[in-house]
Design a protein around this motif. Structure first.
Motif, PDB file in Angstrom:
ATOM      1  N   SER A   1     -39.189 -62.661 -34.964  1.00  0.00           N
ATOM      2  CA  SER A   1     -40.160 -63.605 -34.423  1.00  0.00           C
ATOM      3  C   SER A   1     -40.709 -64.590 -35.456  1.00  0.00           C
ATOM      4  CB  SER A   1     -41.335 -62.836 -33.809  1.00  0.00           C
ATOM      5  OG  SER A   1     -40.899 -61.905 -32.852  1.00  0.00           O
ATOM      6  N   HIS A   2     -41.212 -65.697 -34.913  1.00  0.00           N
ATOM      7  CA  HIS A   2     -41.941 -66.688 -35.699  1.00  0.00           C
ATOM      8  C   HIS A   2     -43.139 -66.023 -36.374  1.00  0.00           C
ATOM      9  CE1 HIS A   2     -44.571 -70.159 -36.498  1.00  0.00           C
ATOM     10  NE2 HIS A   2     -43.493 -70.934 -36.400  1.00  0.00           N
ATOM     11  N   GLU A   3     -43.521 -66.550 -37.548  1.00  0.00           N
ATOM     12  CA  GLU A   3     -44.592 -65.933 -38.335  1.00  0.00           C
ATOM     13  C   GLU A   3     -45.887 -65.795 -37.543  1.00  0.00           C
ATOM     14  OE1 GLU A   3     -46.597 -66.364 -42.789  1.00  0.00           O
ATOM     15  OE2 GLU A   3     -45.354 -67.999 -41.962  1.00  0.00           O
ATOM     16  N   LYS A   4     -46.229 -66.804 -36.737  1.00  0.00           N
ATOM     17  CA  LYS A   4     -47.474 -66.754 -35.968  1.00  0.00           C
ATOM     18  C   LYS A   4     -47.418 -65.691 -34.867  1.00  0.00           C
ATOM     19  CE  LYS A   4     -50.222 -69.871 -37.756  1.00  0.00           C
ATOM     20  NZ  LYS A   4     -51.568 -69.500 -38.296  1.00  0.00           N
TER      21      LYS A   4
ATOM     22  N   SER B   1     -38.231 -63.163 -40.433  1.00  0.00           N
ATOM     23  CA  SER B   1     -37.165 -63.813 -39.662  1.00  0.00           C
ATOM     24  C   SER B   1     -36.839 -65.188 -40.214  1.00  0.00           C
ATOM     25  CB  SER B   1     -37.566 -63.921 -38.190  1.00  0.00           C
ATOM     26  OG  SER B   1     -38.312 -65.092 -37.952  1.00  0.00           O
TER      27      SER B   1
ATOM     28  N   VAL C   1     -36.868 -67.767 -38.206  1.00  0.00           N
ATOM     29  CA  VAL C   1     -37.487 -68.703 -37.266  1.00  0.00           C
ATOM     30  C   VAL C   1     -38.679 -69.366 -37.953  1.00  0.00           C
ATOM     31  CG1 VAL C   1     -38.592 -68.977 -35.017  1.00  0.00           C
ATOM     32  CG2 VAL C   1     -36.764 -67.278 -35.316  1.00  0.00           C
ATOM     33  N   HIS C   2     -38.605 -70.674 -38.119  1.00  0.00           N
ATOM     34  CA  HIS C   2     -39.671 -71.408 -38.806  1.00  0.00           C
ATOM     35  C   HIS C   2     -40.066 -72.614 -37.957  1.00  0.00           C
ATOM     36  CE1 HIS C   2     -39.215 -69.106 -42.536  1.00  0.00           C
ATOM     37  NE2 HIS C   2     -37.908 -69.233 -42.381  1.00  0.00           N
TER      38      HIS C   2
ATOM     39  N   ASN D   1     -43.589 -75.738 -37.752  1.00  0.00           N
ATOM     40  CA  ASN D   1     -45.031 -75.926 -37.594  1.00  0.00           C
ATOM     41  C   ASN D   1     -45.301 -76.448 -36.183  1.00  0.00           C
ATOM     42  OD1 ASN D   1     -47.736 -76.126 -38.094  1.00  0.00           O
ATOM     43  ND2 ASN D   1     -47.582 -78.121 -39.128  1.00  0.00           N
TER      44      ASN D   1
ATOM     45  N   SER E   1     -46.543 -71.820 -31.650  1.00  0.00           N
ATOM     46  CA  SER E   1     -45.626 -70.744 -31.240  1.00  0.00           C
ATOM     47  C   SER E   1     -46.298 -69.714 -30.341  1.00  0.00           C
ATOM     48  CB  SER E   1     -45.044 -70.053 -32.480  1.00  0.00           C
ATOM     49  OG  SER E   1     -46.083 -69.567 -33.296  1.00  0.00           O
TER      50      SER E   1
ATOM     51  N   ASP F   1     -35.727 -66.426 -26.909  1.00  0.00           N
ATOM     52  CA  ASP F   1     -36.311 -67.517 -27.684  1.00  0.00           C
ATOM     53  C   ASP F   1     -37.703 -67.881 -27.166  1.00  0.00           C
ATOM     54  OD1 ASP F   1     -34.091 -67.594 -29.247  1.00  0.00           O
ATOM     55  OD2 ASP F   1     -33.200 -69.348 -28.318  1.00  0.00           O
TER      56      ASP F   1
ATOM     57  N   ARG G   1     -39.023 -64.777 -29.830  1.00  0.00           N
ATOM     58  CA  ARG G   1     -38.513 -65.259 -31.119  1.00  0.00           C
ATOM     59  C   ARG G   1     -39.228 -66.541 -31.543  1.00  0.00           C
ATOM     60  NH1 ARG G   1     -34.014 -67.282 -31.680  1.00  0.00           N
ATOM     61  NH2 ARG G   1     -33.673 -66.683 -33.851  1.00  0.00           N
ATOM     62  N   CYS G   2     -39.116 -67.584 -30.736  1.00  0.00           N
ATOM     63  CA  CYS G   2     -39.623 -68.903 -31.118  1.00  0.00           C
ATOM     64  C   CYS G   2     -41.021 -69.179 -30.575  1.00  0.00           C
ATOM     65  CB  CYS G   2     -38.673 -69.995 -30.625  1.00  0.00           C
ATOM     66  SG  CYS G   2     -36.991 -69.815 -31.256  1.00  0.00           S
TER      67      CYS G   2
END
Length: 766
Positions: A359-362, A394, A396-397, A399, A402, A667, A725-726
């Motif tokens: 997953s995305h960091e957030k 991950s 997945v990046h 800004n 998310s 996603d 994920r996104c």
């Protein structure tokens, strides 16, 4: 094969190494490497979402086979579902074939197909069959559908309702939910027992938990009249199972536990040193999804691992426990280390896979904060002690928002916004296929209360939804025609419905559905001469039957002859239609196998007898067919086919329950209806708390029922959120958002927990 070669061969396939070397050339294992190479003693793997637990389980198995040279027959891997078992088996076979390419001679000594990779129920059934357990030979294993029919027919707790009224009063919370048979919520008049469908459901719940929780029956019997009657009802049900040589899934586990202490059971676990090739000792047991284990399963696993050094490896995540309603108790994984100490006086090694590669960091941050925002999750015994937070890892990046909340005024507005956003994602190349998105809901039935508006709005946007659990099985053309043709033969004048007991509402509901099925058959009959000729001929033969004469064909045989004719033979070219007809055939066979007594004759439901005046099927048989078979199908529904190989067909948008989505990733995850107010406590928690004083050999966490209920809801939402994920997109109306922010312990489990301020830097509101 040496470990370093093993690791080096894996590296190009994995894309990383499971060890490094220091300046002195010593091997330094990472956490995954320590798990894979652990060989002696209990191992407790706590694996968070997206942490690669399945891959680690596969690599550990391959390590035991190719580096430690463990006999494949000495290894057992169990998991929660047949689908998961198939996935693990395919990945192990693929990995083994890769090693065989580099070391062809190993194929002569390692037969990968001797590995046991299965569910626990399959293991119990297969082993007792292989070892000819006398207490299980010639027993018929019943699934949930068949257990319902058998219990309805043969349980005194259901049939002798006046006698067991104190039991119903003791467990009145089992009758509080909406009853799809009567159309009412709750048990309205306690002067009379609940209807028999509700009693059957309650009886199965109570009986299964007695077995799964390892209840001390003597202690329960001595605890009052209602408890004594419950034990009496349970023992009578068990006697009926034995008498008719039937076995449900809970009883299967009980039989297997007893089997393990027989000579044949000891041979299976301990092996035979003089015939090791045929009967090797069980050396390694690996259990996936351990968070959904129940007490009897825990005891089975400990019995299988009873030989020192007790090489049991369990994998799971207490924060993803979802199956208390099937008897699972999260305490089994939380207390695993204590149980090893209690059972064997040995220390358990704990390892943590907490890097989220999904997953995305957030989203990872949101999941961490969500769990910790509830005081219930910080209670002693609620979670595994000293458990680390999830760590972002991950690729997945970006800004962008998310974690998002889309607020609208009505559900209709929400459905339109959702469908429009999915279309926008596709048209702007954010996704290439609609199956990269998912809509998660509590219930995916296609009704106005649940998924219907979302389905319609997707179709309006030209998007095809994929919703195999919409419970639309009975309205599918081939199913309606098959049922209509069958009923046209056995009950052409619908006398069975006229004479059926069970209340006007129930009779009218059955009548409406039956009429629709018959109309569907009559619609296609003019263009299906082969089928209509057979239906007319079969009806004529029944008209000629003498009083109480047995029909030549059984129920199942009659049904098979119907679907062997056009248009069914053409419809079978469609895989989905074929699956549905196969499923309906299986349901007919299960109903046919239920034993019963008709006019003092021991028979089974598949045998049809003429009425006392002849010319018609027995009124009692017809009434029971409607009362048991048709009503059960209508009330609880059946699911459409699901392909184990795919999550959704190409360019179809999946609509799923959270339980369906467990173990999957998408996603874009859209969530609807998870934040609604819930002040009811799950009945499974009530049973667990009521049964707690009678449980054997189980370490109990002293957590109140309402706190357990809160913890289960929090875990439920956590599983949903961690699929993304996104982007994770909450879909809410303004009213639901207000409910989620009340701060009440019984509400606000859905979107941002009890403290909105905690999430202002994470959640983006639209």
């Amino acid at each position: 094969m040496e470990f370093q070669e093993f690791s080096q061969l894996l590296e190009p396939r994995l894309g990383y190494r499971i060890y490094n070397t220091n300046a002195a050339g010593e091997i330094i294992l990472n956490e995954q490497g320590k798990i894979i190479t652990h060989t002696n003693g209990p191992l407790h793997i706590i694996a968070g979402p997206g942490s690669g637990k399945t891959e680690t389980l596969v690599l550990r198995t391959l390590y035991l086979l190719f580096v430690r040279n463990v006999d494949p027959k000495s290894i057992i891997v169990t998991t929660f579902t047949e689908k998961a078992a198939k996935n693990i088996k395919e990945r192990i076979i693929t990995g083994a074939e890769y090693f065989f390419e580099h070391h062809p001679k190993l194929q002569e000594s390692i037969d990968i197909y001797n590995l046991r990779i299965c569910t626990l129920h399959s293991l119990c059934n297969d082993v007792m069959q292989e070892y000819h357990s006398p207490d299980y030979q010639n027993f018929r294993l019943m699934d949930d559908f068949e257990q319902f029919l058998f219990t309805f027919e043969h349980s005194n707790l259901v049939q002798e309702d006046d006698h067991y009224l104190p039991v119903y009063e003791q467990f009145d919370y089992l009758f509080e939910k909406y009853d799809p048979v009567s159309g009412y919520r709750g048990w309205n008049n306690h002067q009379y027992p609940p209807n028999k469908w509700a009693l059957t459901r309650a009886a199965i719940n109570l009986f299964n938990r007695i077995t799964e929780y390892r209840i001390n029956l003597n202690l329960m019997r001595e605890s009052g009249d209602s408890w004594r009657l419950l034990v009496e009802g349970f023992e009578q049900y068990q006697e009926q199972l034995t008498h008719f040589q039937r076995c449900d899934f809970s009883t299967l586990q009980s039989k297997f536990l007893e089997f393990l202490n027989t000579p044949h059971g000891r041979l299976f676990v301990d092996g035979d040193p003089e015939n090791y090739e045929m009967y090797p000792r069980l050396e390694y047991l690996m259990v996936d999804e351990y968070q959904d284990t129940n007490p009897i399963q825990e005891l089975i696993y400990f019995s299988l691992s009873r030989n020192a050094p007790h090489n049991i490896c369990i994998v799971g995540d207490d924060d993803q426990a979802l199956y208390r309603f099937r008897g699972g108790t999260v305490e089994c994984i939380v207390n695993f280390s204590q149980r090893c100490q209690q059972q064997w006086s040995v220390e358990c090694t704990s390892r943590y896979l907490n890097t989220n590669y999904r997953s995305h960091e957030k989203i990872v941050e949101y999941c961490n904060e969500y769990l910790l925002s509830f005081p219930q999750m910080n209670m002693p015994g609620a979670r595994i002690q000293n458990k680390p937070r999830l760590v972002f890892g991950s690729q997945v990046h970006g800004n962008y928002p998310s974690v998002t909340c889309i607020r609208t005024n009505t559900k209709s507005d929400t459905a339109r916004q959702f469908a429009s956003m999915v279309k926008w994602l596709h048209d702007n190349n954010k996704i290439q296929d609609y199956s990269q998105c998912v809509l998660l809901m509590k219930s995916v039935r296609e009704t106005s209360r649940h998924a219907l508006q979302f389905v319609n709005e997707l179709k309006n946007q030209g998007i095809t939804p994929y919703n195999p659990r919409s419970r639309q099985f009975l309205v599918q053309e081939e199913i309606a025609v098959a049922l209509g043709a069958f009923i046209s033969i056995i009950d052409p004048d619908l006398e069975g419905i006229r004479y059926m007991r069970g209340g006007t509402a129930v009779k009218n509901n059955i009548g409406r559905n039956v009429q629709q099925w018959i109309q569907e058959y009559q619609r296609i009959a003019p263009n299906s001469a082969e089928l209509s000729m057979y239906v007319n001929e079969a009806t004529r033969r029944i008209r000629q039957k003498q009083p109480q004469e047995k029909l030549k064909l059984s129920m199942a045989e009659l049904f098979y002859l119907i679907i062997s004719r056009q248009p069914f033979s053409n419809w079978k070219e469609d895989p989905e239609r074929t699956y549905r007809l196969g499923k309906l055939s299986s349901l007919f066979e299960q109903f046919s196998a239920i034993p019963y007594f008709d006019q003092n004759r021991r028979s089974n439901r598949g045998e049809i007898w003429a009425s006392s005046r002849g010319g018609y099927a027995s009124h009692k048989w017809l009434m029971d067919f409607y009362k048991l078979f048709v009503t059960r199908l209508m009330a609880y529904g059946e699911n459409d086919p699901e392909d184990d190989e795919i999550i959704a067909p190409p360019n179809h948008l999946p609509i799923m329950t959270v339980h369906q989505a467990k173990g999957l990733e998408f996603d874009f995850v859209f969530i609807w209806g998870l934040s609604q107010q819930e002040d009811d406590e799950d009945e499974s928690i009530h049973i667990e708390c009521d049964y707690a004083p009678f449980c054997q050999n189980q370490i109990q966490n002293n957590i109140a029922c309402h706190d357990k209920s809160a913890q289960d809801k929090i875990r439920f939402y956590f599983v949903a959120y961690s699929r993304a994920r996104c982007a994770l997109i909450h879909l809410l109306t303004q009213q639901e958002l207000r409910i989620s922010r009340t701060g009440d312990n019984q509400t606000g489990f859905g979107i941002i927990g009890r403290d909105p301020n905690r999430f202002r830097q994470i959640v983006h509101f639209i």
